[in-house]
Design a protein around this motif. Sequence first.
Motif, short mmCIF file in Angstrom:
data_model
loop_
_atom_site.label_atom_id
_atom_site.label_comp_id
_atom_site.label_asym_id
_atom_site.label_seq_id
_atom_site.Cartn_x
_atom_site.Cartn_y
_atom_site.Cartn_z
N VAL A 52 -10.30 17.79 43.77
CA VAL A 52 -11.51 17.62 44.56
C VAL A 52 -11.06 17.49 46.02
O VAL A 52 -10.19 16.68 46.33
CB VAL A 52 -12.31 16.37 44.15
N GLY A 53 -11.64 18.31 46.88
CA GLY A 53 -11.29 18.24 48.30
C GLY A 53 -9.81 18.46 48.53
O GLY A 53 -9.23 19.43 48.06
N SER A 54 -9.19 17.52 49.22
CA SER A 54 -7.76 17.63 49.52
C SER A 54 -6.89 17.03 48.42
O SER A 54 -5.67 17.01 48.55
CB SER A 54 -7.45 16.96 50.86
N GLY A 55 -7.53 16.54 47.36
CA GLY A 55 -6.76 16.04 46.22
C GLY A 55 -6.41 14.57 46.27
O GLY A 55 -5.56 14.12 45.51
N GLY A 56 -7.06 13.83 47.11
CA GLY A 56 -6.78 12.40 47.17
C GLY A 56 -7.20 11.68 45.90
O GLY A 56 -8.10 12.12 45.18
N ASP A 57 -6.55 10.56 45.63
CA ASP A 57 -6.85 9.77 44.44
C ASP A 57 -8.27 9.24 44.41
O ASP A 57 -8.78 8.88 43.35
CB ASP A 57 -5.89 8.58 44.32
N THR A 58 -8.89 9.14 45.57
CA THR A 58 -10.24 8.56 45.63
C THR A 58 -11.34 9.60 45.53
O THR A 58 -12.51 9.25 45.54
CB THR A 58 -10.42 7.77 46.94
N GLU A 59 -10.99 10.88 45.45
CA GLU A 59 -11.99 11.93 45.39
C GLU A 59 -12.28 12.27 43.92
O GLU A 59 -11.38 12.65 43.18
CB GLU A 59 -11.52 13.16 46.16
#
Length: 125
Positions: A52-59
């Motif tokens: 999701v998006g840039s692949g951050g853990d919070t997305e």
Amino acid sequence: MPHLTFEYSSNVLGPPSWDDVFQRAHDVLVEVGQIRRANCKSRAVRRDQYLVGSGGDTEAFVHLDVRFLEGRTSDVKRSIGQALLNLLRDEFRADDGSRDVQVTVEIRDIRNEEYFKFPPGTLHY
């Protein structure tokens, strides 16, 4: 008919009771779409591989794919879609705010001549 497929990323915190979500979604289809409850089929699929998006853990994401036989007006489909989006936003609001959860609903028609069902006589809106 209809078929509801709920997909969600594995980093969604505390997924809800899916039995409750399924019942509430079926309620929407019965009340808003005039669909027979006996024909509603739901399932939930957790996705462990996603970006999701840039692949951050919070997305994170929750997506609902709704497919039913053609014949409903655009207004009815919009009403169903908005009611289901509200339901999902309500169910996933328990996330502690540490996640950016994108919630989406997609409604697609299935052409009557391309859908087959058994037992005979059970194919109704």
